[in-house]
Design a protein around this motif. Structure first.
Motif, PDB file in Angstrom:
ATOM      1  N   ALA A 576      18.781  14.509  13.782  1.00  0.00           N
ATOM      2  CA  ALA A 576      18.835  15.372  14.971  1.00  0.00           C
ATOM      3  C   ALA A 576      18.449  14.578  16.200  1.00  0.00           C
ATOM      4  CB  ALA A 576      17.923  16.577  14.793  1.00  0.00           C
ATOM      5  N   GLY A 577      19.258  13.620  16.547  1.00  0.00           N
ATOM      6  CA  GLY A 577      18.986  12.813  17.732  1.00  0.00           C
ATOM      7  C   GLY A 577      19.797  11.542  17.683  1.00  0.00           C
ATOM      8  N   SER A 578      19.858  10.865  18.788  1.00  0.00           N
ATOM      9  CA  SER A 578      20.627   9.629  18.842  1.00  0.00           C
ATOM     10  C   SER A 578      19.866   8.459  18.248  1.00  0.00           C
ATOM     11  CB  SER A 578      20.993   9.310  20.298  1.00  0.00           C
ATOM     12  OG  SER A 578      19.814   9.172  21.074  1.00  0.00           O
ATOM     13  N   SER A 579      18.548   8.628  18.086  1.00  0.00           N
ATOM     14  CA  SER A 579      17.742   7.551  17.521  1.00  0.00           C
ATOM     15  C   SER A 579      16.523   8.158  16.839  1.00  0.00           C
ATOM     16  CB  SER A 579      17.298   6.579  18.612  1.00  0.00           C
ATOM     17  OG  SER A 579      16.504   5.548  18.064  1.00  0.00           O
ATOM     18  N   ALA A 580      16.384   7.898  15.550  1.00  0.00           N
ATOM     19  CA  ALA A 580      15.254   8.439  14.780  1.00  0.00           C
ATOM     20  C   ALA A 580      15.157   7.683  13.459  1.00  0.00           C
ATOM     21  CB  ALA A 580      15.430   9.932  14.535  1.00  0.00           C
ATOM     22  N   PRO A 581      13.962   7.613  12.850  1.00  0.00           N
ATOM     23  CA  PRO A 581      13.835   6.944  11.545  1.00  0.00           C
ATOM     24  C   PRO A 581      14.246   7.874  10.401  1.00  0.00           C
ATOM     25  CG  PRO A 581      11.684   7.676  12.279  1.00  0.00           C
ATOM     26  CD  PRO A 581      12.641   8.016  13.384  1.00  0.00           C
ATOM     27  N   LEU A 582      14.876   7.296   9.387  1.00  0.00           N
ATOM     28  CA  LEU A 582      15.123   8.012   8.141  1.00  0.00           C
ATOM     29  C   LEU A 582      14.045   7.583   7.142  1.00  0.00           C
ATOM     30  CD1 LEU A 582      18.999   7.702   7.756  1.00  0.00           C
ATOM     31  CD2 LEU A 582      17.669   9.506   8.847  1.00  0.00           C
ATOM     32  N   VAL A 583      13.426   8.548   6.465  1.00  0.00           N
ATOM     33  CA  VAL A 583      12.301   8.271   5.574  1.00  0.00           C
ATOM     34  C   VAL A 583      12.753   8.387   4.113  1.00  0.00           C
ATOM     35  CG1 VAL A 583       9.972   8.934   4.889  1.00  0.00           C
ATOM     36  CG2 VAL A 583      10.670   9.088   7.292  1.00  0.00           C
ATOM     37  N   PHE A 584      12.479   7.323   3.324  1.00  0.00           N
ATOM     38  CA  PHE A 584      12.815   7.300   1.903  1.00  0.00           C
ATOM     39  C   PHE A 584      11.549   7.004   1.092  1.00  0.00           C
ATOM     40  CE2 PHE A 584      16.479   5.755   4.313  1.00  0.00           C
ATOM     41  CZ  PHE A 584      17.425   6.716   3.966  1.00  0.00           C
ATOM     42  N   THR A 585      11.580   7.361  -0.205  1.00  0.00           N
ATOM     43  CA  THR A 585      10.431   7.171  -1.097  1.00  0.00           C
ATOM     44  C   THR A 585      10.789   6.179  -2.201  1.00  0.00           C
ATOM     45  OG1 THR A 585       9.658   9.416  -0.696  1.00  0.00           O
ATOM     46  CG2 THR A 585       8.790   8.297  -2.658  1.00  0.00           C
ATOM     47  N   VAL A 586       9.882   5.217  -2.449  1.00  0.00           N
ATOM     48  CA  VAL A 586      10.045   4.239  -3.519  1.00  0.00           C
ATOM     49  C   VAL A 586       8.851   4.383  -4.472  1.00  0.00           C
ATOM     50  CG1 VAL A 586      10.308   1.804  -4.112  1.00  0.00           C
ATOM     51  CG2 VAL A 586      11.212   2.670  -1.943  1.00  0.00           C
ATOM     52  N   ARG A 587       9.141   4.482  -5.764  1.00  0.00           N
ATOM     53  CA  ARG A 587       8.067   4.602  -6.771  1.00  0.00           C
ATOM     54  C   ARG A 587       7.865   3.275  -7.496  1.00  0.00           C
ATOM     55  NH1 ARG A 587      10.427   4.577 -11.728  1.00  0.00           N
ATOM     56  NH2 ARG A 587      12.562   5.396 -11.897  1.00  0.00           N
ATOM     57  N   ASN A 588       6.616   3.055  -7.972  1.00  0.00           N
ATOM     58  CA  ASN A 588       6.265   1.868  -8.756  1.00  0.00           C
ATOM     59  C   ASN A 588       5.487   2.328  -9.976  1.00  0.00           C
ATOM     60  OD1 ASN A 588       5.483  -0.590  -9.784  1.00  0.00           O
ATOM     61  ND2 ASN A 588       3.871  -0.936  -8.277  1.00  0.00           N
ATOM     62  N   ASP A 589       6.140   2.319 -11.141  1.00  0.00           N
ATOM     63  CA  ASP A 589       5.484   2.734 -12.377  1.00  0.00           C
ATOM     64  C   ASP A 589       4.767   1.586 -13.072  1.00  0.00           C
ATOM     65  OD1 ASP A 589       6.434   5.295 -12.013  1.00  0.00           O
ATOM     66  OD2 ASP A 589       8.227   4.994 -13.232  1.00  0.00           O
ATOM     67  N   LEU A 590       4.858   0.375 -12.546  1.00  0.00           N
ATOM     68  CA  LEU A 590       4.167  -0.767 -13.134  1.00  0.00           C
ATOM     69  C   LEU A 590       2.673  -0.688 -12.825  1.00  0.00           C
ATOM     70  CD1 LEU A 590       6.676  -3.586 -12.103  1.00  0.00           C
ATOM     71  CD2 LEU A 590       6.575  -2.352 -14.273  1.00  0.00           C
ATOM     72  N   PRO A 591       1.837  -1.259 -13.683  1.00  0.00           N
ATOM     73  CA  PRO A 591       0.391  -1.204 -13.424  1.00  0.00           C
ATOM     74  C   PRO A 591      -0.084  -2.211 -12.386  1.00  0.00           C
ATOM     75  CG  PRO A 591       0.810  -2.316 -15.501  1.00  0.00           C
ATOM     76  CD  PRO A 591       2.139  -1.835 -15.013  1.00  0.00           C
ATOM     77  N   TRP A 592       0.841  -2.979 -11.793  1.00  0.00           N
ATOM     78  CA  TRP A 592       0.473  -3.980 -10.805  1.00  0.00           C
ATOM     79  C   TRP A 592       1.201  -3.708  -9.485  1.00  0.00           C
ATOM     80  CZ3 TRP A 592       2.821  -5.456 -15.545  1.00  0.00           C
ATOM     81  CH2 TRP A 592       1.918  -5.799 -16.549  1.00  0.00           C
ATOM     82  N   PRO A 593       0.634  -4.133  -8.336  1.00  0.00           N
ATOM     83  CA  PRO A 593       1.320  -3.952  -7.046  1.00  0.00           C
ATOM     84  C   PRO A 593       2.679  -4.649  -7.043  1.00  0.00           C
ATOM     85  CG  PRO A 593      -0.972  -4.587  -6.722  1.00  0.00           C
ATOM     86  CD  PRO A 593      -0.695  -4.759  -8.187  1.00  0.00           C
ATOM     87  N   ALA A 594       3.632  -4.026  -6.355  1.00  0.00           N
ATOM     88  CA  ALA A 594       4.992  -4.564  -6.292  1.00  0.00           C
ATOM     89  C   ALA A 594       5.407  -4.742  -4.841  1.00  0.00           C
ATOM     90  CB  ALA A 594       5.967  -3.639  -7.009  1.00  0.00           C
ATOM     91  N   ARG A 595       6.340  -5.674  -4.643  1.00  0.00           N
ATOM     92  CA  ARG A 595       6.874  -5.925  -3.309  1.00  0.00           C
ATOM     93  C   ARG A 595       8.394  -6.001  -3.433  1.00  0.00           C
ATOM     94  NH1 ARG A 595       7.382 -10.743  -0.692  1.00  0.00           N
ATOM     95  NH2 ARG A 595       6.280 -11.763  -2.412  1.00  0.00           N
ATOM     96  N   VAL A 596       9.098  -5.136  -2.671  1.00  0.00           N
ATOM     97  CA  VAL A 596      10.557  -5.093  -2.723  1.00  0.00           C
ATOM     98  C   VAL A 596      11.109  -5.032  -1.303  1.00  0.00           C
ATOM     99  CG1 VAL A 596      10.629  -3.940  -4.962  1.00  0.00           C
ATOM    100  CG2 VAL A 596      10.585  -2.569  -2.877  1.00  0.00           C
ATOM    101  N   ASN A 597      12.390  -5.272  -1.205  1.00  0.00           N
ATOM    102  CA  ASN A 597      13.116  -5.095   0.053  1.00  0.00           C
ATOM    103  C   ASN A 597      14.082  -3.932  -0.116  1.00  0.00           C
ATOM    104  OD1 ASN A 597      11.889  -7.306   1.334  1.00  0.00           O
ATOM    105  ND2 ASN A 597      13.388  -8.734   0.457  1.00  0.00           N
ATOM    106  N   LEU A 598      14.076  -3.021   0.880  1.00  0.00           N
ATOM    107  CA  LEU A 598      15.020  -1.917   0.887  1.00  0.00           C
ATOM    108  C   LEU A 598      16.149  -2.267   1.839  1.00  0.00           C
ATOM    109  CD1 LEU A 598      15.921   0.912   0.123  1.00  0.00           C
ATOM    110  CD2 LEU A 598      14.449   1.811   1.940  1.00  0.00           C
TER     111      LEU A 598
END
Length: 700
Positions: A576-598
């Motif tokens: 609803a606008g000419s400029s705004a962020p789209l928000v997405f959710t990423v899950r991590n089921d591993l027991p250690w911190p993860a780093r990814v690129n979307l």
């Protein structure tokens, strides 16, 4: 033969009976001693004799055993113990037991087998004692003993050898017969050498490393590992140690239970010769059967190391001045080699589980390269086509061959809770070793078994290392002998274990891919490899149902971790606008911190998107990611393509598409509507004010 001529197989445990004074034979000059213990019946696989069956009731059984592993002592007395078992529902009447000893020895292994299996022995017998046996309640047992002085005339001028002994137990109309053997040792001959291999293992495990709670239970005073260590201490046994135990204790650092640390210190201080089993005592034959050209190895133990449990480099206890260090304050964790160290002086010694490996496994293991020492494989004599001494070679593979039959007797004794049954097996072991004639040194094992007690294991080890006329030797002593050339039979590997290996192997590409999202990919790799080796452990062979469940749990865990990092998508999105962020959710089921690129890409030219967004997600958490988007049109339907990638640029999971409804003109509409509303409100306010003033009265 006995008066009935009938023999059976049987076992027992014992209650506390009274007894009547025994009758003495003309040969017996020593007083007979009788003892009895009450307990629940516990059958064991030893040969005995039973006779007449009374209706549907199970007949009584009996077992006979000498003390001192069947060896006639140089002085003192020989004690023979009979344990009678009543498996029926009615009490057995009080009876008596008559003990007899053969006057001539059994001279061959075949004659010994005939005697123990069927009671056939072409030798006369002399009575050496008799004792009363009290009434035995239903489902109970009773033990009675007689002792014969070694200076009794029955032993006068007895030649060295193996002598048959038997007991006839009579109770009511029942007659039961049991057999054993006595060894009169030979003296004055050169000593022969025997090596005895004993495993130190933790039993079946379903996790890669033993937890602190598991180690605490295993190394407590009544724990299995504590019992094994106590049993081998002070003996000359060659130890085969599972390095998963030492690694698990050391990896815990300061968090390791005190009992486990003490246990490890005692193990490492033992002078015994030793070698390392594969991690988790994994099944070597199954790995070869699955096509492996070398046993699986751990590349890291990172998943089980916590730097917080290790002192910083240069730190000193009690305020002492620390030693100089290149990086003061840095935490130093043990290396993989330090974790796995069992104190072995020789590497590349392999011991497949008995009955699982043959020519194929020996060939693969014998061809290994890159080891400090020449690879050596321990195999049972049952797969060797010709008689040979302990040291042998087959198709270029170096072998140590252990006597299968003698080792089976030691294993049987080490798992028998009943003292009489255990003594019976050890007497047979001593007799068969005495009648055997190996070409060189003898090698035996007290094979793998779960849940045996300290006393059971120690009795077996002591019997194996105390053969009359034998001295113990170690691995180097066995390998120093000139090897005999032998041929090996083939053994088919376990197909279910091969299927498990194939399943885990097929999952490796997915696991390696998902490991790329971790700061240290070795965390996932080390955890999975260690767990899979534990599931290949030979200790699981006695628990097929439990093994099936543990393997399925690992398959489920692999499936979960392979899909451990992924997008969590909702429905269509409205911009609803000419400029705004789209928000997405990423899950991590591993027991250690993860780093990814979307990676986000517009479906058409109406949207302008920040293409790559770096996302950091804590272990077993979710993270919301805002992707800036600009619209170049007033309104319309578009889409955004989403793809997760590792920092190395590899795609994780499938590409996803999200529908986006663009409503950029809503900004202008909203401004106009707001302006109109403000104007209307202003006009309304002015009009209302003027009308109120007109209604006000005018001053006189």
């Amino acid at each position: 033969m006995d008066r009935t001529g009938i023999d059976l197989f049987m076992t027992f445990i014992s209650p506390v009976p009274g007894r009547r004074p025994p009758r003495r034979s003309r040969w017996l000059r020593a007083a007979t001693a009788a003892t009895a213990v009450i307990a629940l019946s516990a059958p064991a696989p030893l040969a005995f004799a039973a006779v007449e069956d009374s209706g549907e009731e199970q007949p009584p059984t009996a077992v006979l055993a000498p003390t001192n592993n069947g060896i006639l002592p140089a002085s003192g007395s020989l004690t023979l113990t009979v344990t009678a078992d009543n498996p029926g529902t009615e009490a057995l009447a009080a009876g008596d037991a008559t003990f007899e000893l053969g006057t001539r020895p059994l001279t061959t292994g075949g004659a010994l087998s005939s005697w123990l299996d069927s009671g056939a022995a072409a030798v006369p017998f002399a009575e050496v004692g008799e004792t009363a046996v009290p009434e035995i309640a239903a489902e109970q047992s009773a033990s009675e003993s007689v002792s014969v002085d070694t200076d009794d005339e029955i032993f006068d001028d007895k030649d060295p050898g193996v002598y048959p002994a038997r007991v006839v137990y009579r109770t009511g109309d029942e007659t039961v017969r049991a057999r054993t053997v006595i060894v009169v040792p030979r003296t004055g001959e050169p000593a022969k050498q025997v090596g005895v291999v004993v495993p130190i293992t933790a039993g079946p495990q379903s996790s890669g490393s033993l937890s602190a709670d598991t180690l605490r239970a295993l190394t407590a005073d009544d724990g299995d590992l504590r019992g094994q260590l106590n049993a081998v201490a002070g003996t000359d046994a060659i130890l085969a140690i599972d390095p998963a135990i030492t690694a698990s204790i050391r990896a815990l650092g300061s968090a390791a239970p005190a009992d486990a640390v003490s246990w490890l210190d005692e193990l490492m201080s033992l002078p015994n010769d030793r070698f390392a089993l594969q991690y988790g005592d994994a099944d070597l034959a199954a790995q070869v059967g699955a096509g492996a050209t070398s046993p699986a190895q751990l590349a890291s133990y990172a998943a089980y190391l916590d730097a917080a449990n290790f002192a910083a480099a240069g730190a000193a206890a009690g305020g002492a001045t620390p030693e100089p260090t290149p990086t003061p304050g840095a935490v130093t964790v043990p290396t993989l080699d330090e974790l796995l160290d069992v104190g072995a002086d020789r590497d590349a010694v392999f011991w497949p589980a008995t009955g699982t490996a043959g020519a194929e496994t020996a060939t693969v293991l014998g061809a290994l390269t890159g080891t400090t020492d020449t690879p050596v494989t321990l195999l049972p004599s049952s797969v060797v086509r010709t008689d040979a001494a302990a040291h042998a070679t087959a198709d270029g593979a170096d072998l140590l061959v252990y006597d299968r039959d003698l080792s089976a007797l030691l294993e049987q004794a080490s798992t028998s809770a009943d003292d009489t049954a255990r003594d019976n097996a050890l007497a047979e072991y001593t007799a068969r070793a005495t009648l055997g004639s190996p070409a060189g040194s003898l090698l035996v094992t007290v094979d793998r078994a779960n849940g045996r007690s300290e006393s059971e294991l120690r009795d077996a080890i002591q019997a194996a290392t105390a053969l009359p006329g034998w001295t113990t030797t170690d691995l180097d002593g066995l390998l120093a002998e000139r090897p005999a050339t032998v041929r090996l039979t083939s053994i088919a590997p376990d197909e279910d274990r091969i299927a498990m290996i194939d399943d885990f192997r097929d999952a490796q590409p997915g696991l390696r891919l998902i490991a790329g999202v971790l700061e240290d990919p070795a965390l996932l790799a080390s955890s999975e490899r260690a767990t899979e080796l534990q599931l290949l452990g030979n200790a699981w062979r006695d628990d097929r149902e439990g093994w099936d469940a543990a393997v399925q749990a690992q398959r489920d865990r692999i499936d979960t971790w392979t899909d451990g990092v992924a997008l969590v998508l909702g429905g269509p999105i409205t911009l609803a606008g000419s400029s705004a962020p789209l928000v997405f959710t990423v899950r991590n089921d591993l027991p250690w911190p993860a780093r990814v690129n979307l990676l986000a890409t517009p479906g058409d030219a109406r949207l302008v998107i920040e293409s790559t967004t770096e996302v950091s997600i804590g272990g077993q958490q979710t993270s919301r990611v805002a992707v800036p988007v600009s619209a170049l049109v007033g309104s319309g339907e578009s889409s955004v393509g989403l793809q997760l990638r590792t920092p190395a640029g590899l795609d994780i999971g499938p590409r996803e598409t999200v529908q986006v409804s663009v409503r950029a003109e809503w900004e202008s509409v909203a401004v106009v509507v707001l302006a109109v509303l403000v104007s209307v409100l202003l006009v309304f306010g002015v009009v209302r004010t003027i009308r109120r003033r007109r209604r006000m009265p005018v001053d006189a």
